[in-house]
Design an enzyme around this catalytic site. Structure first.
Site, PDB file in Angstrom:
ATOM      1  N   VAL A 150      26.598  24.930  43.774  1.00 50.15           N
ATOM      2  CA  VAL A 150      26.817  25.131  45.213  1.00 50.15           C
ATOM      3  C   VAL A 150      25.713  24.449  46.040  1.00 50.15           C
ATOM      4  O   VAL A 150      25.958  23.958  47.136  1.00 50.15           O
ATOM      5  CB  VAL A 150      26.885  26.651  45.529  1.00 50.15           C
ATOM      6  CG1 VAL A 150      26.802  26.915  47.023  1.00 50.15           C
ATOM      7  CG2 VAL A 150      28.155  27.255  44.937  1.00 50.15           C
ATOM      8  N   ARG A 194      35.249  55.176  45.926  1.00 47.74           N
ATOM      9  CA  ARG A 194      34.504  56.283  45.308  1.00 47.74           C
ATOM     10  C   ARG A 194      33.271  55.732  44.585  1.00 47.74           C
ATOM     11  O   ARG A 194      33.358  55.325  43.417  1.00 47.74           O
ATOM     12  CB  ARG A 194      35.416  56.990  44.290  1.00 47.74           C
ATOM     13  CG  ARG A 194      36.679  57.629  44.882  1.00 47.74           C
ATOM     14  CD  ARG A 194      36.393  59.051  45.377  1.00 47.74           C
ATOM     15  NE  ARG A 194      35.689  59.848  44.396  1.00 47.74           N
ATOM     16  CZ  ARG A 194      36.282  60.659  43.498  1.00 47.74           C
ATOM     17  NH1 ARG A 194      37.594  60.747  43.476  1.00 47.74           N
ATOM     18  NH2 ARG A 194      35.559  61.376  42.661  1.00 47.74           N
ATOM     19  N   VAL A 251      39.804  43.198  38.722  1.00 45.71           N
ATOM     20  CA  VAL A 251      39.348  41.851  39.095  1.00 45.71           C
ATOM     21  C   VAL A 251      37.935  41.905  39.687  1.00 45.71           C
ATOM     22  O   VAL A 251      37.061  41.125  39.304  1.00 45.71           O
ATOM     23  CB  VAL A 251      40.337  41.195  40.097  1.00 45.71           C
ATOM     24  CG1 VAL A 251      39.852  39.796  40.473  1.00 45.71           C
ATOM     25  CG2 VAL A 251      41.744  41.121  39.487  1.00 45.71           C
ATOM     26  N   ILE A 280      45.477  30.171  36.376  1.00 49.58           N
ATOM     27  CA  ILE A 280      46.028  28.807  36.346  1.00 49.58           C
ATOM     28  C   ILE A 280      45.757  28.098  37.675  1.00 49.58           C
ATOM     29  O   ILE A 280      46.147  28.598  38.728  1.00 49.58           O
ATOM     30  CB  ILE A 280      47.558  28.830  36.096  1.00 49.58           C
ATOM     31  CG1 ILE A 280      47.887  29.635  34.838  1.00 49.58           C
ATOM     32  CG2 ILE A 280      48.110  27.416  36.015  1.00 49.58           C
ATOM     33  CD1 ILE A 280      49.377  29.880  34.645  1.00 49.58           C
ATOM     34  N   VAL A 307      48.297  33.607  42.836  1.00 47.90           N
ATOM     35  CA  VAL A 307      49.494  33.132  42.126  1.00 47.90           C
ATOM     36  C   VAL A 307      49.095  32.606  40.759  1.00 47.90           C
ATOM     37  O   VAL A 307      48.251  31.707  40.644  1.00 47.90           O
ATOM     38  CB  VAL A 307      50.230  32.026  42.918  1.00 47.90           C
ATOM     39  CG1 VAL A 307      51.514  31.621  42.189  1.00 47.90           C
ATOM     40  CG2 VAL A 307      50.547  32.492  44.331  1.00 47.90           C
ATOM     41  N   LYS A 320      54.724  35.652  45.185  1.00 43.77           N
ATOM     42  CA  LYS A 320      54.143  34.420  44.648  1.00 43.77           C
ATOM     43  C   LYS A 320      55.040  33.219  44.978  1.00 43.77           C
ATOM     44  O   LYS A 320      54.545  32.136  45.322  1.00 43.77           O
ATOM     45  CB  LYS A 320      53.954  34.554  43.133  1.00 43.77           C
ATOM     46  CG  LYS A 320      52.851  35.564  42.774  1.00 43.77           C
ATOM     47  CD  LYS A 320      52.907  35.950  41.307  1.00 43.77           C
ATOM     48  CE  LYS A 320      51.752  36.868  40.919  1.00 43.77           C
ATOM     49  NZ  LYS A 320      51.907  37.440  39.580  1.00 43.77           N
TER      50      LYS A 320
HETATM   51  N1  LIG Z   1      44.765  42.538  37.737  1.00 48.63           N
HETATM   52  C1  LIG Z   1      45.293  41.306  37.638  1.00 48.63           C
HETATM   53  O1  LIG Z   1      45.596  40.821  36.564  1.00 48.63           O
HETATM   54  C2  LIG Z   1      45.508  40.494  38.889  1.00 48.63           C
HETATM   55  C3  LIG Z   1      45.914  39.154  38.767  1.00 48.63           C
HETATM   56  C4  LIG Z   1      46.094  38.375  39.909  1.00 48.63           C
HETATM   57  C5  LIG Z   1      45.873  38.934  41.144  1.00 48.63           C
HETATM   58  N2  LIG Z   1      45.505  40.245  41.236  1.00 48.63           N
HETATM   59  C6  LIG Z   1      45.288  40.787  42.578  1.00 48.63           C
HETATM   60  O2  LIG Z   1      43.929  41.153  42.707  1.00 48.63           O
HETATM   61  C7  LIG Z   1      43.812  42.260  43.577  1.00 48.63           C
HETATM   62  C8  LIG Z   1      43.062  43.381  42.862  1.00 48.63           C
HETATM   63  O3  LIG Z   1      43.776  43.726  41.698  1.00 48.63           O
HETATM   64  P1  LIG Z   1      43.147  44.671  40.581  1.00 48.63           P
HETATM   65  O4  LIG Z   1      44.005  44.531  39.397  1.00 48.63           O
HETATM   66  O5  LIG Z   1      41.685  44.440  40.457  1.00 48.63           O
HETATM   67  O6  LIG Z   1      43.408  46.103  41.233  1.00 48.63           O
HETATM   68  P2  LIG Z   1      42.636  47.472  40.925  1.00 48.63           P
HETATM   69  O7  LIG Z   1      43.526  48.561  41.370  1.00 48.63           O
HETATM   70  O8  LIG Z   1      42.111  47.477  39.540  1.00 48.63           O
HETATM   71  O9  LIG Z   1      41.378  47.356  41.913  1.00 48.63           O
HETATM   72  C9  LIG Z   1      41.439  47.545  43.291  1.00 48.63           C
HETATM   73  C10 LIG Z   1      40.226  48.341  43.680  1.00 48.63           C
HETATM   74  O10 LIG Z   1      40.152  48.401  45.113  1.00 48.63           O
HETATM   75  C11 LIG Z   1      39.717  49.708  45.450  1.00 48.63           C
HETATM   76  N3  LIG Z   1      40.065  50.003  46.843  1.00 48.63           N
HETATM   77  C12 LIG Z   1      41.254  50.381  47.346  1.00 48.63           C
HETATM   78  N4  LIG Z   1      41.155  50.572  48.670  1.00 48.63           N
HETATM   79  C13 LIG Z   1      39.876  50.298  49.010  1.00 48.63           C
HETATM   80  C14 LIG Z   1      39.149  50.327  50.228  1.00 48.63           C
HETATM   81  N5  LIG Z   1      39.740  50.682  51.355  1.00 48.63           N
HETATM   82  N6  LIG Z   1      37.851  49.988  50.206  1.00 48.63           N
HETATM   83  C15 LIG Z   1      37.246  49.628  49.053  1.00 48.63           C
HETATM   84  N7  LIG Z   1      37.883  49.595  47.864  1.00 48.63           N
HETATM   85  C16 LIG Z   1      39.175  49.938  47.848  1.00 48.63           C
HETATM   86  C17 LIG Z   1      40.404  50.615  44.447  1.00 48.63           C
HETATM   87  O11 LIG Z   1      39.758  51.862  44.360  1.00 48.63           O
HETATM   88  C18 LIG Z   1      40.289  49.787  43.176  1.00 48.63           C
HETATM   89  O12 LIG Z   1      39.087  50.063  42.469  1.00 48.63           O
HETATM   90  C19 LIG Z   1      45.236  42.600  44.002  1.00 48.63           C
HETATM   91  O13 LIG Z   1      45.541  41.942  45.205  1.00 48.63           O
HETATM   92  C20 LIG Z   1      46.069  42.034  42.873  1.00 48.63           C
HETATM   93  O14 LIG Z   1      47.389  41.737  43.269  1.00 48.63           O
HETATM   94  C21 LIG Z   1      45.313  41.022  40.146  1.00 48.63           C
HETATM   95  N1  LIG Z   2      51.210  42.342  37.760  1.00 48.91           N
HETATM   96  C1  LIG Z   2      51.015  40.921  37.738  1.00 48.91           C
HETATM   97  C2  LIG Z   2      49.530  40.640  37.717  1.00 48.91           C
HETATM   98  C3  LIG Z   2      49.206  39.206  38.032  1.00 48.91           C
HETATM   99  O1  LIG Z   2      49.485  38.886  39.350  1.00 48.91           O
HETATM  100  C4  LIG Z   2      51.705  40.340  36.515  1.00 48.91           C
HETATM  101  O2  LIG Z   2      52.206  41.091  35.669  1.00 48.91           O
HETATM  102  O3  LIG Z   2      51.823  39.137  36.402  1.00 48.91           O
HETATM  103 NA    NA Z   3      46.154  30.574  40.196  1.00 50.04          NA
END
Ligand SMILES: NC(=O)c1ccc[n+]([C@@H]2O[C@H](COP(=O)([O-])OP(=O)(O)OC[C@H]3O[C@@H](n4cnc5c(N)ncnc54)[C@H](O)[C@@H]3O)[C@@H](O)[C@H]2O)c1
Ligand SMILES: N[C@@H](CCO)C(=O)O
Ligand code: NA
Length: 432
Positions: A33, A46, A14, A134, A130, A203
């Site tokens: 904005v 990293r 994300v 959407i 959530v 959610k």
């Molecule tokens: N991927 C999806 O489709 C999706 C959808 C809705 C919500 N989310 C939410 O978005 C958030 C991120 O999800 P994602 O899929 O991008 O996860 P991801 O694992 O791809 O990315 C998370 C990143 O955070 C980094 N990280 C962890 N600890 C850290 C710290 N202390 N300092 C700095 N960076 C740190 C990790 O190295 C990683 O690169 C989560 O809360 C997830 O539930 C994800």
């Molecule tokens: N792991 C979640 C990502 C979105 O929150 C899913 O499969 O819907």
């Molecule tokens: Na939403």
């Protein structure tokens, strides 16, 4: 024009999409904005793993970044409880507005974080948490703020919906469908949060909190995942014109005449729903949510619930909202929890069941089975019997009864000698 500076915490699926879109849409964001929106720093674990991010932006000191004087807004896309909680709290206390995609944290600590944001006069938005792209939380928080929401029902986890869709298409069992989802990158390496329903429960807690103006945490949500859904369950569902979905169901339960006050019932579990139900058509990794409100009637929200770009769309929408408030010198009103309704336990929540039994085809077996239901006060809606040799399959769909009564009925049926096996037990939703 002095830019609004954004601290980005996390640069994974994300975060990297957010970073790219903020850059690509810089001119539009400025126009929308009223001031430029600029990423001031990106906190990662990293730095060597992020060659695409300008080196001057990268830092491993997330706490230092969120409390920097020149930072106005913080986007948290690290996920998990810690250090996300500490970082968001520090950001709020330092007067920064926060956008997060973190359902796990908001479902556990939303009340405290909102209280901190209100005290500091800053915004806390989390549309991406959530159902990804959407628009759902803003409609609940704002568009429907004048209505009474009765029920929110939806498919809010893409991974499990993909797995269940594949089970229906291929006849495969859960393990095979999960392996396929993992191979295609739909399921994460550790799929526990998705398949065991934790993600959907978080959610559901957020949806119920916003919809019912009450503090609901993930611990208040009855949670069952999909790992025990079998190929037989899916096949039996098809036989009665249903399909199996993992549903998040949030209900406002009216007071009854026996002195029991109003409550909320929030649950996540697999259920059979008729194939004619609009949620049955939601396939693959898509999400869809029904909202039933007193005056508005039924509303349906559908789209991509996951993925870098779709989720980043929701994050950017929030970013524009909090940035506009910053430009206006005000924070929006946070959600309220004034209704303060208790959570009703699943045992007391009325549900319907589909039960499939292998029985000995002997005189009186149907009566014995029917008695087990009657003794627990569970009314049978339909029964189908298919005989084969000295055995028969009984497929029973019940009327609504307290969940505890249905569980006790199943336990009693397992003790009946003529019942050779209870082959499928699943809740049924959406039947008239
Ligand atoms: N991927 C999806 O489709 C999706 C959808 C809705 C919500 N989310 C939410 O978005 C958030 C991120 O999800 P994602 O899929 O991008 O996860 P991801 O694992 O791809 O990315 C998370 C990143 O955070 C980094 N990280 C962890 N600890 C850290 C710290 N202390 N300092 C700095 N960076 C740190 C990790 O190295 C990683 O690169 C989560 O809360 C997830 O539930 C994800
Ligand atoms: N792991 C979640 C990502 C979105 O929150 C899913 O499969 O819907
Ligand atoms: Na939403």
């Amino acid at each position: 024009m002095k830019p609004l500076k954004v601290a980005l915490l996390g640069c994974g699926t994300v975060g990297s999409a957010v970073l790219r879109l903020v850059d690509e849409q810089a001119a539009d964001l400025t126009a929308r904005v009223g001031r430029p929106v600029q990423v001031a720093g990106v906190a990662v674990r990293r730095p060597d793993r992020h060659p695409d991010v300008p080196a001057g932006l990268l830092t491993t000191d997330a706490l230092g970044l969120v409390t920097r004087d020149d930072v106005d807004l913080v986007v948290e896309v690290i996920g998990g409880i810690e250090p996300a909680r500490t970082l968001i709290q520090a950001a709020i206390e330092a007067g920064k507005s926060v956008v997060s995609a973190n359902k796990a944290l908001l479902a556990e600590d939303g009340v405290a974080l909102h209280a901190a944001a209100a005290k500091a006069g800053v915004d806390l938005y989390y549309e991406a948490a959530v159902a990804g792209a959407i628009p759902l939380l803003r409609p609940l928080r704002e568009s429907l703020a004048g209505d009474q929401i009765r029920r929110v029902v939806g498919i809010v986890n893409g991974t499990t919906n993909y797995i269940l869709s594949r089970m229906a298409e291929t006849g495969h069992g859960f393990a095979e469908a999960l392996a396929e989802a993992t191979e295609l990158g739909y399921a994460e390496a550790d799929p526990t949060a998705d398949v065991d329903g934790f993600d959907a429960a978080a959610k559901a807690a957020i949806l119920a909190s916003l919809g019912f103006h009450t503090a609901v945490t993930a611990a208040d949500v009855h949670r069952e995942g999909i790992s025990s859904v079998t190929a037989t369950d899916v096949a039996r569902a098809a036989e009665i014109g249903c399909t199996v979905k993992l549903l998040a169901i949030c209900e406002r339960v009216p007071a009854n005449g026996d002195g029991e006050g109003e409550s909320v019932a929030v649950r996540v579990h697999p259920a059979m729903i008729p194939t004619s139900h609009p949620l049955a058509a939601v396939g693959g990794a898509f999400n869809a949510v029904f909202v039933e409100a007193e005056a508005a009637g039924q509303l349906m929200f559908y789209g991509q619930g996951a993925g870098g770009e779709p989720t980043a769309s929701a994050v950017l929408g929030d970013l524009v909202a909090v940035a506009r408030n910053r430009v206006a010198g005000a924070a929006g009103a946070g959600p309220t929890a004034y209704a303060d309704l208790p959570a009703r336990p699943i045992a007391e929540t009325p549900t319907r069941y589909h039960v499939s039994l292998d029985v000995a085809d002997v005189p009186g077996v149907l009566a014995t089975v029917a008695t087990a239901f009657a003794e627990h006060g569970v009314s049978i809606a339909t029964v189908r019997q298919d005989g084969h040799g000295d055995a028969a399959t009984l497929v029973i769909v019940t009327h609504s009864a307290p969940d505890a009564a249905l569980s006790a009925t199943i336990a009693a049926l397992r003790e009946v000698p003529a019942v050779r096996g209870v082959t499928s037990v699943l809740r049924v939703e959406g039947l008239s």
